[in-house]
Enzyme design. Structure first.
Site, PDB file in Angstrom:
ATOM      1  N   GLU A 193      -2.931   7.396   7.526  1.00 40.05           N
ATOM      2  CA  GLU A 193      -3.619   8.720   6.673  1.00 40.05           C
ATOM      3  C   GLU A 193      -4.771   9.074   7.291  1.00 40.05           C
ATOM      4  O   GLU A 193      -5.485   8.578   8.296  1.00 40.05           O
ATOM      5  CB  GLU A 193      -3.853   7.964   5.297  1.00 40.05           C
ATOM      6  CG  GLU A 193      -4.999   6.809   5.384  1.00 40.05           C
ATOM      7  CD  GLU A 193      -5.324   6.157   4.075  1.00 40.05           C
ATOM      8  OE1 GLU A 193      -4.518   6.006   3.241  1.00 40.05           O
ATOM      9  OE2 GLU A 193      -6.342   5.388   4.240  1.00 40.05           O
ATOM     10  N   ARG A 208      -5.352  -9.091  -7.468  1.00 41.10           N
ATOM     11  CA  ARG A 208      -6.030 -10.539  -7.480  1.00 41.10           C
ATOM     12  C   ARG A 208      -7.436 -10.416  -7.653  1.00 41.10           C
ATOM     13  O   ARG A 208      -8.092  -9.165  -7.925  1.00 41.10           O
ATOM     14  CB  ARG A 208      -6.083 -10.981  -6.061  1.00 41.10           C
ATOM     15  CG  ARG A 208      -6.565 -10.153  -4.789  1.00 41.10           C
ATOM     16  CD  ARG A 208      -6.661 -10.663  -3.207  1.00 41.10           C
ATOM     17  NE  ARG A 208      -6.922  -9.691  -2.734  1.00 41.10           N
ATOM     18  CZ  ARG A 208      -7.997  -8.993  -2.339  1.00 41.10           C
ATOM     19  NH1 ARG A 208      -9.212  -9.394  -3.100  1.00 41.10           N
ATOM     20  NH2 ARG A 208      -8.180  -8.133  -1.297  1.00 41.10           N
ATOM     21  N   LYS A 229       0.792  -1.263  -0.046  1.00 48.09           N
ATOM     22  CA  LYS A 229      -0.034   0.010   0.053  1.00 48.09           C
ATOM     23  C   LYS A 229       0.811   1.158  -0.194  1.00 48.09           C
ATOM     24  O   LYS A 229       0.465   2.321  -0.538  1.00 48.09           O
ATOM     25  CB  LYS A 229      -1.000   0.095   1.212  1.00 48.09           C
ATOM     26  CG  LYS A 229      -1.861  -0.963   1.059  1.00 48.09           C
ATOM     27  CD  LYS A 229      -2.818  -1.002   2.151  1.00 48.09           C
ATOM     28  CE  LYS A 229      -3.962  -1.915   2.404  1.00 48.09           C
ATOM     29  NZ  LYS A 229      -5.145  -1.903   3.228  1.00 48.09           N
ATOM     30  N   HIS A 254     -14.448  -2.238   8.885  1.00 50.27           N
ATOM     31  CA  HIS A 254     -13.663  -2.075   7.523  1.00 50.27           C
ATOM     32  C   HIS A 254     -13.801  -3.395   6.561  1.00 50.27           C
ATOM     33  O   HIS A 254     -12.926  -3.823   5.879  1.00 50.27           O
ATOM     34  CB  HIS A 254     -12.246  -2.029   7.935  1.00 50.27           C
ATOM     35  CG  HIS A 254     -11.859  -0.858   8.614  1.00 50.27           C
ATOM     36  ND1 HIS A 254     -12.296   0.454   8.344  1.00 50.27           N
ATOM     37  CD2 HIS A 254     -11.347  -0.994  10.033  1.00 50.27           C
ATOM     38  CE1 HIS A 254     -11.986   1.241   9.584  1.00 50.27           C
ATOM     39  NE2 HIS A 254     -11.451   0.425  10.601  1.00 50.27           N
TER      40      HIS A 254
END
Lengths: 182, 500
Positions: free
Chosen positions: B203, B295, B119, B238
């Site tokens: 973030e 993927r 990421k 999440h």
């Protein structure tokens, strides 16, 4: 025993049940008539017919309606699946209720704190061993559940008396993981 | 360079292994399944042409063992390996090991995974490709980050995420400086155990934004297209619970703009297979790149339903070195598709995982309904793996029809023996805000009544239970009548029967 097998069996079939589902409670009286069951709750009688399948997936008619349900009996509780929802229903013969009340309860050992699994999961890391001194809120083990790792903390300070959890072992909700003394 | 895939190793389990097996069966490719001790009698094993044991139940000792998987591939004579999603699907070490063994990895090159699958690296690539990213600190923040420095740079609330992560693992929302040390510790530990890499970054947490992702398809001869978006805003912890295509929020122009950005990113890293670019879209219709999943996604069926493209077959075609069978201008969207993830979790008990045996199972069917599942009646659901039981996908001419079909199918769906998220989905679909398409990633946290459903027919359930109990007792032998199960005979006897 004075009662024969047959006599006992007949005596054991109750005609009245104490039924509860969460907050809901009622007494259901049952009678049989022409292949149907007549269920009376609070003066109102319903006609219920069950399919002959006797499996986990059942069909039934209730008064004028039709039902498709799932049914499973486990540890004295009926799990009824209706419209995707699972209802846990306790059905008791009122004659046994009194006996249940006098059954001895589990006695917890005094002076010890049992740290139990708050959720089912996998023990991924043990942070203490017997004899270790722990402080309040100190992490004693890490439990992976619902894809997250959860730190399980000591509820108060003490000495680790027993570690029942094993790394990489699955635990059920309520299983004792670690015992703290003192 | 065209090559032929004759025999495929499926390095996964559950519904996704079954999904890949089905593509193999349709293409005439021989399928080879692998299984841990917990899965020997699972449908993905029974449906394969061949199956091999790879170890004990814990994933670390079975599905995550690269050497064992390649040994099976060698022994079985497989020419390709499909990793599915999760497990090793985004691990460049597996892609490298496959290349070394001469087994075609159905996925991107190890270099592309490394560049875009991480990421932190992905955000750097996005910045270089002029694709907007969420404000944040895109380096490993380590074990003891300076809370005040992070606060100055990003502000609270912020998200701590695993650099190698995915699927909500290794992720924590931090609302104040005091929460940071515990969040960092837990996120690093999860990142290490799930992905073998403890690196984490931080973030800004964008409240009220939507999660919208673009499906990509690229080949080895330089073609790259997008297949539109999926809206995945309904999440808890999440984790995505419901996905749909198209998004109720996007218009043609925004779709084209986001699609272009995703294709640009894929080209930058030389990506050549199916993949997904995840974005956050805020109320002003500004979008920010989040990450790229190298993927197949869990929610890929909704794209298949609206485009008519079989993504697994497309992956296998690309892996065989063939060009994409379709150009961007040929991609057409038809109708609306929605997916509900049916988990073995109890929505009435804070979504606790529910393990046990599937005593009875009836899957829904009929017009517009697709069910992808890896369980069957009699299956044992353990706590070793992801609790996903099935994906229920509904297609309709428009969103309203897709929702109506989904509701109908959820009521047909019967699972006996486990708690499932079916009641949650029924409550969600009945929610007026959801019906209006007013969803964002914080939606479930605000609409608390959805998760608190208890069912509206307890009286009927009670009548059924009384009748079933009567039926059970009447057919029981006298010995089994008496103490309810779970109570010892001794205790029962001690309570008075001995003297009777």
């Amino acid at each position: 025993m004075a009662l024969g097998r047959r006599g006992l069996e007949e005596r054991m079939i109750p005609l009245k049940y104490a039924v509860s589902c969460g907050e809901n409670r009622s007494v259901v009286e049952i009678a049989e008539a022409a292949g149907a069951l007549l269920l009376t709750v609070q003066g109102k009688t319903h006609t219920l017919r069950l399919d002959a399948g006797r499996r986990a997936l059942r069909s039934a008619s209730l008064d004028d309606g039709r039902l498709r349900c799932g049914a499973r009996y486990v540890n004295g509780v009926w799990q009824i699946v209706l419209d995707g929802q699972t209802y846990e229903v306790k059905v008791a013969d009122p004659r046994f209720e009194g006996l249940l009340a006098v059954a001895p309860a589990d006695v917890a050992a005094e002076g010890r704190v049992q740290i139990k699994a708050p959720i089912p999961g996998l023990v991924v890391a043990l942070k203490v061993k017997p004899g270790d001194r722990v402080e309040k809120d100190q992490c004693v083990l890490v439990l992976a559940a619902m894809k997250l790792e959860n730190e399980i903390a000591a509820p108060r300070a003490g000495v680790v008396a027993e570690v029942l959890a094993r790394e990489n072992a699955a635990v059920e909700k309520g299983d004792i993981l670690v015992v703290i003394e003192g | 360079m065209p090559r032929t895939i004759r025999k495929l190793l499926i390095a996964n389990r559950g519904e996704i292994a079954v999904r890949i097996l089905r593509a193999c069966a349709e293409l005439g490719i021989r399928s080879v399944a692998v299984y841990s001790d917990a899965d020997e009698w699972s449908p993905h094993v029974a449906m394969a042409d061949e199956a091999h044991r790879i170890g004990p139940a814990p994933a670390k000792e079975s599905y995550l063992k690269i050497a064992t998987l390649l040994e099976v591939a060698r022994r079985a004579g497989c020419d390709a390996l499909h990793p599915g999603y999760g497990f090793l699907s985004e691990n460049p070490a597996l892609a490298r090991a496959c290349a070394k063994a001469g087994v075609k990895f159905v996925g991107p090159s190890p270099e592309a995974i490394q560049k875009i699958g991480n990421k932190i690296e992905a955000r750097k690539v996005a910045r270089r490709a002029a694709v907007p990213v969420v404000p944040g600190v895109y380096d490993d923040i380590g074990e003891t980050p300076d809370a005040h420095a992070l606060e100055r740079e990003i502000g609270f609330p912020m998200l701590i995420k695993a650099a190698a992560g995915g699927g909500g693992k290794g992720m924590r929302v931090v609302r104040a400086a005091a929460e940071l040390p515990k969040a960092v510790r837990e996120a690093r530990s999860e990142a290490q155990s799930y992905f073998g890499d403890p690196a984490i970054f931080a973030e800004r947490y964008l409240a009220g934004a939507r999660h919208v992702e673009i499906q990509l398809l690229a080949d080895e001869v330089g073609n790259a297209i997008h297949l539109g978006e999926r809206e995945c805003s309904v999440q808890r912890r999440h984790q995505k619970l419901v996905e749909e295509a198209p998004s109720p929020f996007l218009d043609e122009a925004l779709r084209a703009e986001m699609g272009k950005a995703a294709v640009a990113l894929a080209r930058t890293v030389g990506y050549a297979t199916a993949g997904t670019c995840e974005f956050l879209v805020d109320r002003n219709r500004d979008f920010y790149f989040l990450e790229m999943n190298t993927r197949l996604q869990v929610e890929h069926p909704v794209t298949e339903m609206v485009t008519g493209i079989d993504l697994v077959k497309a992956q296998l075609a690309v892996a065989a070195g063939r060009p994409l069978p379709i150009r961007q201008e040929d991609v057409a969207f038809r109708g609306w598709a929605m997916e509900c993830r049916i988990y073995s979790e109890d929505p009435n008990d804070d979504f606790m995982p529910s393990a046990g045996r599937i005593e009875g199972l009836e899957l829904p069917a009929g017009p517009g309904i697709r069910v992808d599942t890896g369980i069957a009646a009699g299956s044992e659901v353990t706590l070793f793996y992801d609790p996903l039981l099935a994906k229920l996908i509904a297609w309709g001419a428009d969103r309203a029809e897709a929702i109506a079909r989904m509701q109908r199918a959820l009521r047909e769906f019967r699972v006996v023996g486990l708690q499932t998220t079916i009641p949650f989905h029924l409550a969600l679909l009945a929610n007026p805000r959801f019906a209006a398409g007013e969803i964002h990633t914080g939606f479930l946290a605000l609409e608390t009544s959805i998760a608190a459903t208890r069912g509206d027919r307890p009286e009927v359930a009670m009548l059924l239970a009384a009748a079933l109990e009567y039926e059970r007792i009447r057919r029981c032998t006298p010995q089994r009548v008496g103490p309810p199960e779970g109570r010892s005979a001794w205790r029962w006897g001690g309570a008075g029967w001995r003297n009777a």
